[in-house]
Write an enzyme that holds these catalytic residues in place. Sequence first.
Site, short mmCIF file in Angstrom:
data_model
loop_
_atom_site.label_atom_id
_atom_site.label_comp_id
_atom_site.label_asym_id
_atom_site.label_seq_id
_atom_site.Cartn_x
_atom_site.Cartn_y
_atom_site.Cartn_z
N GLY A 109 0.88 -1.00 0.09
CA GLY A 109 -0.01 0.08 -0.16
C GLY A 109 0.99 1.30 -0.04
CD GLU A 112 -1.46 -1.27 -3.81
OE1 GLU A 112 -1.45 -1.21 -2.50
OE2 GLU A 112 -2.07 -1.87 -4.36
CD GLU A 132 0.50 -5.62 -2.27
OE1 GLU A 132 1.34 -6.13 -3.17
OE2 GLU A 132 0.29 -4.59 -1.91
N1 CAA Z 1 1.80 -4.08 8.81
C1 CAA Z 1 1.79 -3.79 10.05
N2 CAA Z 1 3.00 -3.71 10.82
C2 CAA Z 1 4.19 -3.58 10.26
C3 CAA Z 1 4.01 -3.53 8.60
C4 CAA Z 1 2.97 -3.66 8.07
N3 CAA Z 1 2.89 -3.69 6.68
N4 CAA Z 1 5.44 -3.55 8.31
C5 CAA Z 1 6.19 -3.42 9.25
N5 CAA Z 1 5.52 -3.52 10.10
C6 CAA Z 1 5.92 -3.26 11.67
C7 CAA Z 1 6.62 -4.62 12.17
O1 CAA Z 1 5.62 -5.78 12.36
C8 CAA Z 1 7.46 -4.37 13.48
O2 CAA Z 1 6.53 -4.19 14.50
P1 CAA Z 1 7.06 -4.79 15.99
O3 CAA Z 1 8.10 -3.95 16.43
O4 CAA Z 1 5.92 -4.45 16.74
O5 CAA Z 1 7.28 -6.16 15.84
C9 CAA Z 1 7.76 -2.84 12.84
O6 CAA Z 1 6.81 -2.62 11.92
C10 CAA Z 1 9.24 -3.11 12.35
O7 CAA Z 1 9.23 -3.76 11.30
P2 CAA Z 1 10.40 -4.73 11.16
O8 CAA Z 1 10.82 -5.17 12.84
O9 CAA Z 1 9.82 -6.06 10.37
O10 CAA Z 1 11.64 -4.20 10.43
P3 CAA Z 1 12.54 -4.57 9.61
O11 CAA Z 1 13.41 -3.47 9.23
O12 CAA Z 1 13.27 -5.96 9.79
O13 CAA Z 1 11.98 -5.04 8.06
C11 CAA Z 1 10.29 -4.49 6.26
C12 CAA Z 1 11.28 -3.81 7.25
C13 CAA Z 1 11.06 -5.22 5.19
C14 CAA Z 1 9.56 -3.47 5.47
C15 CAA Z 1 9.27 -5.40 6.67
O14 CAA Z 1 8.67 -4.95 8.26
C16 CAA Z 1 8.03 -5.83 6.17
O15 CAA Z 1 8.35 -6.87 5.19
N6 CAA Z 1 7.04 -5.29 6.21
C17 CAA Z 1 5.71 -5.82 5.63
C18 CAA Z 1 5.73 -5.44 4.08
C19 CAA Z 1 4.58 -5.83 3.24
O16 CAA Z 1 4.41 -7.07 3.18
N7 CAA Z 1 3.81 -4.84 2.89
C20 CAA Z 1 2.46 -5.15 2.16
C21 CAA Z 1 1.43 -5.17 2.88
S1 CAA Z 1 0.04 -5.76 2.20
C22 CAA Z 1 -0.64 -4.43 1.42
O17 CAA Z 1 -0.14 -3.49 1.51
C23 CAA Z 1 -1.92 -4.78 0.94
C24 CAA Z 1 -2.33 -3.67 -0.29
O18 CAA Z 1 -2.27 -3.99 -1.47
C25 CAA Z 1 -2.90 -2.42 0.08
#
Ligand code: CAA
Length: 258
Positions: A109, A112, A132
Amino acid sequence: MSDHETIIVERDGRVGVITLNRPKALNALNTTVMTEVVGAATEFDKDPGIGAIVITGSERAFAAGADIKEMSSKTYSDVISEQFFGAWDDLSRLRTPVVAAVTGYALGGGCELAMICDILIAGDNAVFGQPEINLGVIPGIGGSQRLTRAVGKAKAMDMILTGRNMKVDEADKLGLVSRVVPAEDCLTTAKEVAATIASKSFIAASLAKDAVNRAFESALAEGIRAERALFYSTFATDDQTEGMAAFVEKRDPTFTHS
Ligand code: CAA
């Protein structure tokens, strides 16, 4: 001016600045963020004192995507009855030009949201992706459409089907971003770009935005017809009279946005 839980809203002259502010969650876009961003942007859009909007995040993350923790327990019935993510569409309907200042992660997102914006200024640490697929879902805020229009089918399929991230150099080469600058200069540059836009005739800027967006929504002949009609309509404005008179008289124009 800011009375929000997840964003900071400021004004800088004719530029409205919205900063995503959930640092602990890497600016994950939960429903409150969506409501607040869209609400603040809509308020700016109605404000004649604002000529451009900047949306930004933090150096580490523009936004790491929709909030997975919020989404994880939703059912099909929930998302369809809420029309989940639907409010984001309002952002693409603003008349005011919107500039994204993207540093760090712009994933899911977040990517996006950046693509909804009209101009994308990227810091040299920006990372784009539509991961995703790794969550068993697909993009839901326009990613499959806007990314494909921005970078073409080959790269969009690569990113959306594998979930891989794209560094800023590749994104720049593909035309996903407008400009790349050092990360520490990203917000300043975005504000400067927005201030430049805001110094123009607002009517002309919003019609120009509309005309460019037609290129994505219509066949060429239809888009050209629409552009011609929008162009003709600028001749009904004081700013056209002033802009052309100023050129002829060798002076700077004073636009009144009327
Ligand atoms: N939603 C909720 N929480 C999130 C998040 C997300 N998308 N991305 C990161 N966070 C949170 C983590 O859970 C973590 O929280 P806690 O400390 O409470 O555990 C905090 O942010 C820090 O994140 P990381 O410890 O994971 O940090 P990192 O530096 O190791 O990694 C990252 C960074 C690679 C961005 C990793 O956080 C990640 O992969 N995040 C998810 C990315 C993702 O999959 N995004 C797509 C979401 S789905 C979507 O967007 C659908 C759509 O089309 C709209």
